[in-house]
Design a protein around this motif. Structure first.
Motif, PDB file in Angstrom:
ATOM      1  N   THR A  27       0.878  -1.172   0.000  1.00 27.11           N
ATOM      2  CA  THR A  27       0.000   0.000   0.000  1.00 27.11           C
ATOM      3  C   THR A  27       0.913   1.220   0.000  1.00 27.11           C
ATOM      4  O   THR A  27       1.758   1.357   0.898  1.00 27.11           O
ATOM      5  N   PRO A  28       0.781   2.078  -0.996  1.00 29.66           N
ATOM      6  CA  PRO A  28       1.672   3.243  -1.045  1.00 29.66           C
ATOM      7  C   PRO A  28       1.512   4.126   0.197  1.00 29.66           C
ATOM      8  O   PRO A  28       0.403   4.363   0.662  1.00 29.66           O
ATOM      9  N   ARG A  29       2.653   4.587   0.706  1.00 28.12           N
ATOM     10  CA  ARG A  29       2.657   5.440   1.898  1.00 28.12           C
ATOM     11  C   ARG A  29       2.474   6.911   1.541  1.00 28.12           C
ATOM     12  O   ARG A  29       2.029   7.693   2.381  1.00 28.12           O
ATOM     13  N   HIS A  30       2.846   7.269   0.322  1.00 26.65           N
ATOM     14  CA  HIS A  30       2.780   8.664  -0.131  1.00 26.65           C
ATOM     15  C   HIS A  30       2.994   8.689  -1.637  1.00 26.65           C
ATOM     16  O   HIS A  30       3.195   7.641  -2.273  1.00 26.65           O
ATOM     17  N   GLU A  31       2.938   9.897  -2.214  1.00 33.34           N
ATOM     18  CA  GLU A  31       3.069  10.050  -3.667  1.00 33.34           C
ATOM     19  C   GLU A  31       4.407   9.542  -4.195  1.00 33.34           C
ATOM     20  O   GLU A  31       4.486   9.046  -5.305  1.00 33.34           O
ATOM     21  N   TYR A  32       5.445   9.670  -3.405  1.00 33.14           N
ATOM     22  CA  TYR A  32       6.763   9.203  -3.870  1.00 33.14           C
ATOM     23  C   TYR A  32       6.735   7.697  -4.130  1.00 33.14           C
ATOM     24  O   TYR A  32       7.297   7.220  -5.103  1.00 33.14           O
ATOM     25  N   ASP A  33       6.068   6.941  -3.259  1.00 32.10           N
ATOM     26  CA  ASP A  33       5.923   5.496  -3.488  1.00 32.10           C
ATOM     27  C   ASP A  33       5.201   5.233  -4.804  1.00 32.10           C
ATOM     28  O   ASP A  33       5.578   4.336  -5.568  1.00 32.10           O
ATOM     29  N   ILE A  34       4.148   6.023  -5.067  1.00 30.66           N
ATOM     30  CA  ILE A  34       3.369   5.812  -6.290  1.00 30.66           C
ATOM     31  C   ILE A  34       4.233   6.056  -7.519  1.00 30.66           C
ATOM     32  O   ILE A  34       4.257   5.245  -8.454  1.00 30.66           O
ATOM     33  N   VAL A  35       4.973   7.164  -7.534  1.00 27.96           N
ATOM     34  CA  VAL A  35       5.830   7.478  -8.685  1.00 27.96           C
ATOM     35  C   VAL A  35       6.927   6.427  -8.843  1.00 27.96           C
ATOM     36  O   VAL A  35       7.178   5.935  -9.945  1.00 27.96           O
ATOM     37  N   VAL A  53      12.983   1.914  -1.961  1.00 30.92           N
ATOM     38  CA  VAL A  53      12.307   3.185  -2.231  1.00 30.92           C
ATOM     39  C   VAL A  53      12.821   4.257  -1.266  1.00 30.92           C
ATOM     40  O   VAL A  53      13.100   5.398  -1.676  1.00 30.92           O
ATOM     41  N   ASP A  54      12.964   3.910   0.006  1.00 26.96           N
ATOM     42  CA  ASP A  54      13.455   4.872   0.999  1.00 26.96           C
ATOM     43  C   ASP A  54      14.869   5.341   0.647  1.00 26.96           C
ATOM     44  O   ASP A  54      15.194   6.515   0.800  1.00 26.96           O
ATOM     45  N   GLU A  55      15.682   4.423   0.148  1.00 24.62           N
ATOM     46  CA  GLU A  55      17.046   4.797  -0.267  1.00 24.62           C
ATOM     47  C   GLU A  55      17.001   5.762  -1.457  1.00 24.62           C
ATOM     48  O   GLU A  55      17.723   6.756  -1.484  1.00 24.62           O
ATOM     49  N   GLN A  56      16.104   5.484  -2.425  1.00 25.48           N
ATOM     50  CA  GLN A  56      15.963   6.388  -3.564  1.00 25.48           C
ATOM     51  C   GLN A  56      15.496   7.766  -3.101  1.00 25.48           C
ATOM     52  O   GLN A  56      15.955   8.797  -3.600  1.00 25.48           O
ATOM     53  N   MET A  57      14.597   7.785  -2.121  1.00 31.78           N
ATOM     54  CA  MET A  57      14.105   9.060  -1.605  1.00 31.78           C
ATOM     55  C   MET A  57      15.233   9.853  -0.944  1.00 31.78           C
ATOM     56  O   MET A  57      15.318  11.077  -1.116  1.00 31.78           O
ATOM     57  N   ARG A  58      16.107   9.161  -0.212  1.00 32.61           N
ATOM     58  CA  ARG A  58      17.239   9.871   0.403  1.00 32.61           C
ATOM     59  C   ARG A  58      18.099  10.541  -0.658  1.00 32.61           C
ATOM     60  O   ARG A  58      18.545  11.684  -0.480  1.00 32.61           O
ATOM     61  N   TYR A  59      18.344   9.859  -1.784  1.00 36.05           N
ATOM     62  CA  TYR A  59      19.105  10.475  -2.877  1.00 36.05           C
ATOM     63  C   TYR A  59      18.384  11.715  -3.401  1.00 36.05           C
ATOM     64  O   TYR A  59      19.007  12.748  -3.665  1.00 36.05           O
ATOM     65  N   ASP A  60      17.066  11.623  -3.569  1.00 32.58           N
ATOM     66  CA  ASP A  60      16.299  12.752  -4.088  1.00 32.58           C
ATOM     67  C   ASP A  60      16.234  13.902  -3.079  1.00 32.58           C
ATOM     68  O   ASP A  60      16.231  15.069  -3.472  1.00 32.58           O
ATOM     69  N   ILE A  61      16.185  13.569  -1.788  1.00 34.45           N
ATOM     70  CA  ILE A  61      16.226  14.623  -0.762  1.00 34.45           C
ATOM     71  C   ILE A  61      17.551  15.369  -0.849  1.00 34.45           C
ATOM     72  O   ILE A  61      17.593  16.598  -0.764  1.00 34.45           O
ATOM     73  N   ASP A  62      18.648  14.621  -1.048  1.00 36.08           N
ATOM     74  CA  ASP A  62      19.955  15.269  -1.218  1.00 36.08           C
ATOM     75  C   ASP A  62      19.934  16.227  -2.406  1.00 36.08           C
ATOM     76  O   ASP A  62      20.501  17.313  -2.346  1.00 36.08           O
ATOM     77  N   ASP A  63      19.264  15.811  -3.492  1.00 38.98           N
ATOM     78  CA  ASP A  63      19.203  16.649  -4.702  1.00 38.98           C
ATOM     79  C   ASP A  63      18.269  17.848  -4.550  1.00 38.98           C
ATOM     80  O   ASP A  63      18.588  18.949  -5.006  1.00 38.98           O
ATOM     81  N   LEU A  64      17.086  17.632  -3.935  1.00 35.78           N
ATOM     82  CA  LEU A  64      16.065  18.679  -3.885  1.00 35.78           C
ATOM     83  C   LEU A  64      16.039  19.464  -2.569  1.00 35.78           C
ATOM     84  O   LEU A  64      15.340  20.468  -2.474  1.00 35.78           O
ATOM     85  N   GLY A  65      16.745  18.982  -1.551  1.00 33.48           N
ATOM     86  CA  GLY A  65      16.894  19.759  -0.321  1.00 33.48           C
ATOM     87  C   GLY A  65      16.006  19.386   0.838  1.00 33.48           C
ATOM     88  O   GLY A  65      16.339  19.683   1.976  1.00 33.48           O
ATOM     89  N   SER A  66      14.850  18.753   0.584  1.00 33.17           N
ATOM     90  CA  SER A  66      13.969  18.384   1.701  1.00 33.17           C
ATOM     91  C   SER A  66      12.999  17.292   1.261  1.00 33.17           C
ATOM     92  O   SER A  66      12.709  17.142   0.072  1.00 33.17           O
ATOM     93  N   LYS A  67      12.470  16.577   2.263  1.00 36.54           N
ATOM     94  CA  LYS A  67      11.460  15.558   1.981  1.00 36.54           C
ATOM     95  C   LYS A  67      10.210  16.210   1.411  1.00 36.54           C
ATOM     96  O   LYS A  67       9.584  15.662   0.495  1.00 36.54           O
ATOM     97  N   GLU A  68       9.847  17.387   1.915  1.00 38.15           N
ATOM     98  CA  GLU A  68       8.664  18.089   1.426  1.00 38.15           C
ATOM     99  C   GLU A  68       8.803  18.411  -0.060  1.00 38.15           C
ATOM    100  O   GLU A  68       7.838  18.279  -0.824  1.00 38.15           O
ATOM    101  N   ALA A  69       9.989  18.832  -0.478  1.00 39.89           N
ATOM    102  CA  ALA A  69      10.223  19.156  -1.897  1.00 39.89           C
ATOM    103  C   ALA A  69      10.119  17.899  -2.755  1.00 39.89           C
ATOM    104  O   ALA A  69       9.569  17.939  -3.861  1.00 39.89           O
ATOM    105  N   VAL A  70      10.617  16.797  -2.242  1.00 37.76           N
ATOM    106  CA  VAL A  70      10.545  15.531  -2.986  1.00 37.76           C
ATOM    107  C   VAL A  70       9.089  15.090  -3.127  1.00 37.76           C
ATOM    108  O   VAL A  70       8.649  14.693  -4.210  1.00 37.76           O
ATOM    109  N   LEU A  71       8.316  15.181  -2.041  1.00 38.24           N
ATOM    110  CA  LEU A  71       6.909  14.777  -2.100  1.00 38.24           C
ATOM    111  C   LEU A  71       6.106  15.704  -3.005  1.00 38.24           C
ATOM    112  O   LEU A  71       5.227  15.252  -3.747  1.00 38.24           O
ATOM    113  N   GLU A  72       6.407  16.988  -2.995  1.00 37.79           N
ATOM    114  CA  GLU A  72       5.719  17.935  -3.879  1.00 37.79           C
ATOM    115  C   GLU A  72       6.065  17.640  -5.337  1.00 37.79           C
ATOM    116  O   GLU A  72       5.199  17.683  -6.215  1.00 37.79           O
TER     117      GLU A  72
END
Length: 179
Positions: A27-35, A53-72
C-alpha cells in the motif's frame, strides 16, 4: 475513434494500476511510493522493496533539499493526463478485436494503443482462455503491402513485438506482456 471518446486518465491512475499489479502486497505510503513503484519493477520482499524506495528518496532529498520538496515533486508528476502505447485491454471497458489464427490454439488481438495518436497494438492470446501469451510461436507475422494501395501500409517485412524492437531480450518480457 476520436480522442474525445477516450477517458482521461492521470499519471496517478496509470502508476497506481501498475503498482497494484506489480506489488499487490504494498500500500503506497505517499506520492513518492506511487511514482517510484508505479514505474519500476524491483524484486524482493515488501520490506526490501520499501527499503529500496526509501534509499531512492534519500538520494532525491539530497538533490532537492527536503522531503517536502521531494513529495511535492512526486505530487506534480502524478497530475498530468497521460496516454500509453501498448497497454493491454483490462476488461470490457477497453475495446479489442480478436480473430482466431487458423489451425492454431491462438488468436490475434488488436486493441487501441495510444488513442491520441490513432495507434493500434496487437498481441497473441490463447483462444480458449483469452489470456495473452508471449512469442515465439510456430509461425511468423509479415506485412505484405496491398499492390493496389502500397502507400497505405508499411514496407514488407516481419512484424516484431514492441519489446523486441527496443532490444528487450525475450526472456526479460513478463509472461503475457509482449505486444
Amino acid at each position: 475513434s476520436s480522442s474525445s471518446s477516450v477517458p482521461l486518465e492521470t499519471a496517478r491512475d496509470l502508476f497506481l494500476e501498475f503498482l497494484h499489479k506489480t506489488y499487490p502486497n504494498i500500500t503506497p505510503r505517499h506520492e513518492y511510493d506511487i511514482v517510484t513503484l508505479g514505474t519500476t519493477r524491483i524484486p524482493g520482499t515488501t520490506e526490501e522493496v520499501l527499503a529500496w524506495v526509501d534509499e531512492q528518496m534519500r538520494y532525491d532529498i539530497d538533490d532537492l533539499g527536503s522531503k517536502e520538496a521531494v513529495l511535492e515533486n512526486a505530487r506534480r508528476a502524478l497530475e498530468p493526463v497521460v496516454a500509453v502505447t501498448g497497454r493491454k485491454p483490462r476488461d470490457a471497458r477497453d475495446r479489442a478485436h480478436i480473430r482466431p489464427i487458423p489451425d492454431s490454439n491462438y488468436s490475434i488481438r488488436l486493441f487501441p494503443g495510444n488513442p491520441y495518436n490513432g495507434e493500434y497494438c496487437m498481441d497473441i492470446v490463447d483462444t480458449a482462455t483469452g489470456q495473452p501469451v508471449n512469442s515465439p510461436f510456430e509461425f511468423e507475422l509479415w506485412v505484405v503491402p496491398n499492390p493496389k494501395a502500397p502507400w497505405l501500409s508499411m514496407p514488407p517485412g516481419r512484424v516484431r513485438s514492441l519489446e523486441r524492437c527496443i532490444d528487450i531480450a525475450q526472456h526479460d518480457i513478463l509472461p503475457g506482456e509482449e505486444k
